[in-house]
Enzyme design. Structure first.
Site, short mmCIF file in Angstrom:
data_model
loop_
_atom_site.label_atom_id
_atom_site.label_comp_id
_atom_site.label_asym_id
_atom_site.label_seq_id
_atom_site.Cartn_x
_atom_site.Cartn_y
_atom_site.Cartn_z
N HIS A 131 38.76 39.09 32.38
CA HIS A 131 40.14 38.83 32.26
C HIS A 131 40.93 37.59 32.63
O HIS A 131 41.55 36.90 31.88
CB HIS A 131 40.83 39.96 32.73
CG HIS A 131 42.49 40.05 32.65
ND1 HIS A 131 42.92 40.97 31.69
CD2 HIS A 131 43.41 39.63 33.08
CE1 HIS A 131 44.43 40.78 31.66
NE2 HIS A 131 44.62 40.04 32.59
N GLU A 132 40.81 37.16 33.83
CA GLU A 132 41.49 36.19 34.19
C GLU A 132 40.82 34.84 33.71
O GLU A 132 41.49 33.94 33.47
CB GLU A 132 41.19 36.02 35.93
CG GLU A 132 41.92 37.11 36.36
CD GLU A 132 43.58 37.20 36.07
OE1 GLU A 132 44.21 36.27 35.90
OE2 GLU A 132 44.18 38.60 36.23
N HIS A 166 42.88 29.81 27.90
CA HIS A 166 44.11 29.82 27.23
C HIS A 166 44.39 28.41 27.88
O HIS A 166 45.31 27.67 27.14
CB HIS A 166 45.02 30.89 27.61
CG HIS A 166 46.09 31.02 26.46
ND1 HIS A 166 47.21 31.98 26.74
CD2 HIS A 166 46.19 30.33 25.38
CE1 HIS A 166 47.81 31.95 25.69
NE2 HIS A 166 47.38 30.99 25.03
N HIS A 191 42.55 34.25 30.50
CA HIS A 191 43.66 33.33 30.73
C HIS A 191 43.31 31.86 31.26
O HIS A 191 44.09 30.86 30.71
CB HIS A 191 44.38 33.96 31.99
CG HIS A 191 45.26 35.11 31.90
ND1 HIS A 191 46.32 35.02 30.96
CD2 HIS A 191 45.28 36.35 32.60
CE1 HIS A 191 46.90 36.29 30.94
NE2 HIS A 191 46.47 36.95 31.98
#
Length: 680
Positions: A469-470, A476, A473
């Site tokens: 999940h991180e 991104h 990010h």
């Protein structure tokens, strides 16, 4: 003190902050100097005699304050990931000063007049899509800050902003103090009953860090307390640990957050009223994809009802499991994870202790990297010896498929008392091309329990999902390909920012990823196919519980910010009343209780916005369907579209338009309901 390293040119590799030279005392003078420089730059832009142009106003604003941004990013990354009393004292002092600096900029009448003039002429300025979005951002930012108010209103808005900054800082520091002060020392064999070797090893390491060599300590790090609640057969200690975990921020004394919360809510409500909104939720949501509180409540309610039904079915199974063991007590919140682990073992022949040896931290990191390589052509090379801020931090140079430098990625994976709880992504430097190519420095921060000296660190499957999940990010930020800093990387709508991270979690569950990287930490053997099959078959196990604890938190957050006059609110009573109103099962607590709800009260990033994870999940479940429809989780054409429309696009496009550009249509909630195992 020698020359301030924070204000000097950084000659370190990749222009990484020279952490080994930086002392807490450097920050006070650096902030003072950098704020003064930024103020001069802003005043020059506002005071120009010539007519406003996009270049002399918007671009100039984007180029201003760079030294302040650089100092602030170093400082706040440290206060989150590796703080100390000296940094915390500076943080309490600087937070209202930075808020005042921001208000002085956003409430500057001459500056706002220039922005407003450009906004009125926007159709005739010849702006490209990215320029137009940046101008719109500035127009909204100034208006939402109160630039259109009279002088009395502006003065009050500025006071509110400074006070909120102080309250948010104190809230966060109080939670960290309660977390770091708590330790459950396991003295006897009865205290350690039921605990698997991996948890005992981590608890011994935690004890050694606290000067309790030879003992075992459970901390409030999620990677410590959750497995303790899963495996400990000592029910009274489970209760003690659980109550310590859920009481952060409401223990009385100097770290109690009750008054901070009520004052924060009252100030937010006052700010919203000054800006013409009925309540703070209406103000906050006006600038999101959701737009209105009713839209948010509609989504959450649609998911809440089937989630509660499933959670009650799950609770019945837990009670039956307890009875089968001769334990006839009512299922309490500190029992749920314990009996849930037993039920999962019975229904799926699967338990965490069996899985964990196959989930080595190093291998899951490599799985995340390899997935990024297959999707986006990235490669990651670890660079040793860089001046990082803690010895545990690892650094990787990121390159594209042509071998060109993309950015620097830092991984800070282990729990420690100087780090706030949770997991997050941040940037020491964001990508932009405003005057030459500036490449990003991105950091992922986790709180995994470290393995014993010389031993592998082992993760739960939930830990592994958090890492993916991180890292989503992180991608991104790393893959950002825009001109302007304000829309770089994660500079998107709050209820869109979780799409890249939640979408990336899907690849962890792909059999071809697990079969390569889930290998036994001692033997090197891959996870046996029957175990892999059981893991994937149990994907939706306990989803009622998980959905209820999250959705209840999101609903409580929303309702808190719909209150018109919260000044006299009794927080504990409000929480009890609201949970009773929505029909919260007694054996489940909020994922984040109000007194330690840092998403909402350590700043206003997720205030009235915790729903964002679910809003984004509607998109991520639907978006992954684009790969499923090709029967290839790494389909090149779909991956290229994902890169272009989502991961590299930053905020240069309206989020709804960005999603449609990738998927060809708007998202459908049915995909989320299927993903969570609820009927569509």
């Amino acid at each position: 003190m020698t020359a301030n390293p924070l204000l000097a040119d950084w000659t370190t590799p990749f222009q990484l902050p020279p952490f080994s030279e930086i002392e807490p005392a450097h920050f006070e003078s650096a902030f003072k100097t950098a704020m003064a420089e930024a103020r001069r730059e802003i005043d020059e832009i506002a005071g120009q005699d010539g007519e406003p142009t996009f270049e002399n106003t918007v671009v100039a604003l984007e180029k201003s304050g760079r030294q302040l941004t650089r100092v602030a990013r170093v400082f706040f990354n440290l206060t989150g990931a590796h703080t100390n009393e000296a940094l915390q004292k500076i943080e309490r002092d600087i937070a209202p000063k930075l808020a005042r600096h921001s208000s002085d900029t956003l409430l500057n009448t001459r500056l706002y007049d220039r922005i407003a003039s450009l906004w009125e002429q926007r159709e005739s300025l010849g702006l490209n899509e990215e320029d137009a979005m940046v101008l719109e951002r500035y127009q909204k930012m100034f208006q939402r800050a109160g630039a259109g108010l009279d002088e009395t209103g502006k003065a009050r808005i500025a006071e509110i902003s400074q006070r909120l900054a102080t309250l948010g800082t104190q809230f966060s520091q109080n939670v960290l103090k309660d977390e770091s002060d708590f330790q459950l020392v396991l003295e006897t064999a009865e205290d350690r009953a039921g605990l698997p070797d991996f948890l005992l090893t981590a608890a011994a390491e935690a004890a050694a860090e606290r000067g309790l060599e030879g003992k075992h300590v459970i901390t409030l790090s999620r990677s410590s307390i959750v497995p303790f609640l899963q495996f400990s057969t000592n029910r009274s200690l489970r209760e003690e640990a659980f109550k310590g975990w859920t009481a952060r921020g409401e223990n009385g004394g100097g770290t109690d957050n009750s008054e901070i919360i009520t004052e924060t809510l009252a100030l937010r409500a006052e700010k919203a009223a000054l800006l013409g909104f009925e309540n703070f939720a209406a103000y906050k949501l006006d600038d999101t994809m959701a737009k209105t509180p009713d839209n948010v409540r509609g989504l959450l309610t649609r998911v809440w009802e089937p989630a509660v039904m499933q959670a009650r079915e799950e609770e019945a199974k837990l009670a039956e499991m307890a009875r089968s063991r001769g334990e006839n007590h009512e299922i309490e919140a500190w029992d749920w994870r314990f009996y849930s682990e037993k039920v999962r073992n019975a229904e799926h022949d699967l338990d965490e202790a069996e899985l964990k040896p196959y989930l080595q931290l190093d291998n899951i990191i490599q799985a995340a990297f390899d997935t990024a390589g297959r999707l986006f052509g990235l490669s990651f090379e670890e660079i040793k010896g860089l001046p990082v801020y803690h010895p545990d931090v690892r650094a990787f140079e990121v390159k594209d498929r042509h071998g060109r430098h993309v950015g620097l990625f830092l991984g800070d994976y282990y729990a420690r008392s100087s780090k706030r709880s949770g997991a997050w992504m941040s940037a020491f430097r964001s990508q932009h091309r405003l005057d030459g190519e500036v490449t990003p420095i991105i950091v992922n921060v986790m709180n995994f329990s470290k393995g014993a000296r010389g031993e592998a660190t082992l993760l739960t499957f939930d830990d592994a999902r958090t890492l993916f999940h991180e890292f989503g990010h992180g991608l991104h930020g790393l893959l950002s390909n825009v001109t302007y800093p304000i829309i770089s990387g994660t500079g998107v709508a709050r209820d869109f920012v979780e799409l890249p991270s939640q979408l990336y979690e899907h690849w962890l569950s792909e059999p071809e990823v697990l079969s390569r990287f889930a290998v036994h930490y001692r033997t090197g053997e891959p996870m046996p196919k029957p175990l892999l099959d059981k893991l994937l078959a149990a994907a939706n196990f306990n989803k009622g519980f998980e959905t209820v604890e999250y959705t209840a938190s999101a609903l409580v957050d929303l309702e808190l910010h719909l209150i018109g006059d919260p000044a006299q609110l009794d927080i504990a009573e409000f929480e009890r009343r609201e949970l009773a109103r929505i029909g919260m099962p007694k054996a489940i607590t909020l994922r984040h209780r109000i007194p330690h709800f840092q998403h909402v009260f350590s700043g206003d990033g997720y205030s009235a916005g915790y729903y964002s994870y679910m809003w984004s999940e509607v998109m991520d479940a639907d978006a992954y369907g684009a790969f499923e429809e090709t029967s290839d989780p790494f389909d090149p054409a779909t991956a290229e579209r994902l890169l272009t429309c989502i991961y590299s696009a930053g905020g240069r496009q309206d989020p709804e338009e960005a999603y449609i550009a990738f998927r060809g249509r708007a998202p459908k909630i049915d995909a989320l309901l299927r993903k969570r195992g609820f009927a569509a």
